[in-house]
Design a protein around this motif. Structure first.
Motif, short mmCIF file in Angstrom:
data_model
loop_
_atom_site.label_atom_id
_atom_site.label_comp_id
_atom_site.label_asym_id
_atom_site.label_seq_id
_atom_site.Cartn_x
_atom_site.Cartn_y
_atom_site.Cartn_z
N GLN A 1 0.83 -1.20 0.00
CA GLN A 1 0.00 0.00 0.00
C GLN A 1 0.87 1.25 0.00
O GLN A 1 1.80 1.37 0.80
N SER B 1 -1.15 7.56 1.71
CA SER B 1 -2.39 8.26 1.41
C SER B 1 -2.38 9.63 2.08
O SER B 1 -1.94 9.77 3.22
N VAL C 1 -7.33 6.38 5.69
CA VAL C 1 -8.14 5.39 4.99
C VAL C 1 -8.97 4.64 6.03
O VAL C 1 -8.43 3.95 6.89
N LYS C 2 -10.29 4.78 5.96
CA LYS C 2 -11.18 4.17 6.96
C LYS C 2 -11.48 2.71 6.64
O LYS C 2 -11.51 1.87 7.52
N ASP C 3 -11.73 2.42 5.37
CA ASP C 3 -12.11 1.07 4.98
C ASP C 3 -10.94 0.34 4.33
O ASP C 3 -10.07 0.97 3.72
N THR D 1 -8.72 -1.50 1.66
CA THR D 1 -8.66 -1.34 0.21
C THR D 1 -9.18 -2.57 -0.51
O THR D 1 -9.87 -2.47 -1.52
N THR E 1 -11.25 -0.67 -3.49
CA THR E 1 -11.81 0.68 -3.44
C THR E 1 -11.04 1.65 -4.32
O THR E 1 -11.56 2.71 -4.68
N GLN F 1 -8.33 3.17 -3.31
CA GLN F 1 -7.59 4.07 -2.42
C GLN F 1 -7.06 3.31 -1.21
O GLN F 1 -7.78 2.52 -0.62
N PRO F 2 -5.78 3.58 -0.85
CA PRO F 2 -4.79 4.34 -1.61
C PRO F 2 -4.23 3.52 -2.76
O PRO F 2 -4.56 2.35 -2.91
#
Length: 239
Positions: free
Chosen positions: A69, A72, A76-78, A80, A91, A93-94
């Protein structure tokens, strides 16, 4: 299978009714016969049975990859990458990628991917398929790439300044074979002695001549847009 069983059971009951009465059953008799069809429970499909896997191919799931990864700018809450019912979702991101646990040389990789319809806000959503990942993990690693970007689907390129690649590409074939955003596209890539060939939905698109890269890890990209992958399978080829 379940629907076939129900139909056969219903036919048996109907035949019984006709045999007993000597005439075609009434609508009421048909309804009663339908209610007599037994219910059956079928076991849930395993991941391996969700798709037809060709002989010699191995189906890969999220557990068969490691994640790299990038940094970011925002928290980042969720996660990827997630997987549900055999579909790996990203998603975007990132930015980063999943890479295989095992290094590959001569091989065939087949998979299906799509950008969800919500991706239409971006007319050219992006992802990619990395081959022969070598050296340190970074954005982006030393490797070759088969493009997943919508407008360049199945194009082959070098993903590193250190590698020069000679590529033949057919844009007209791409535009004819490519399916729209929201639909699944099937990609096949054959790697042979460092040369790559790509096929999109059964149509040959591009080929590259061998470079210095002939083996390394396989990866799928997170590159800013939501994307889904399924039926990722690999066949190792003998030299």
């Amino acid at each position: 299978m379940k629907s076939q069983f129900v139909c056969l059971s219903l036919m048996a009951v109907m035949c019984c009714l006709m045999g007993c009465s000597g005439s075609a059953p009434t609508e009421k008799q048909k309804e009663e016969a339908l209610n007599e069809v037994p219910a059956i429970d079928l076991p849930e499909k395993t991941l391996e049975s969700l798709f037809d896997v060709e002989d010699g191919f191995t189906l890969l799931s999220l557990k068969d990859f490691k994640e790299f990864q990038g940094k970011s700018k925002e928290p980042v809450k969720d996660p990827t990458w997630t997987e549900k019912n055999g579909v790996i979702s990203c998603t975007g991101q990132p930015r980063g990628y999943l890479h295989s646990l095992e290094s590959l040389g001569n091989c065939t990789v087949r998979l299906e991917y799509r950008f969800p319809e919500s991706a239409e806000k971006n007319e050219n959503p992006n992802t990619g398929f990395l081959f022969f990942i070598t050296g340190e993990n970074r954005i982006w690693p030393k490797c070759l790439e088969v493009q997943g970007k919508f407008e360049e689907m199945a194009h082959i390129k070098s993903n590193s300044k250190e590698i020069t690649l000679e590529v033949t590409d057919n844009q007209a074939a791409r535009e004819s074979a490519r399916r729209p955003i929201g639909e699944w596209n099937a990609i096949e890539v054959v790697c042979k002695d460092g040369a790559l060939t790509s096929v999109l939905n059964g149509t040959p698109i591009a080929s590259s001549k061998p470079s210095e890269l002939k083996s390394g890890f396989f990866g799928i990209q997170s590159e800013g847009d939501a994307v889904e992958f399924r039926n990722i399978r690999v066949q190792k080829l003998t030299d």
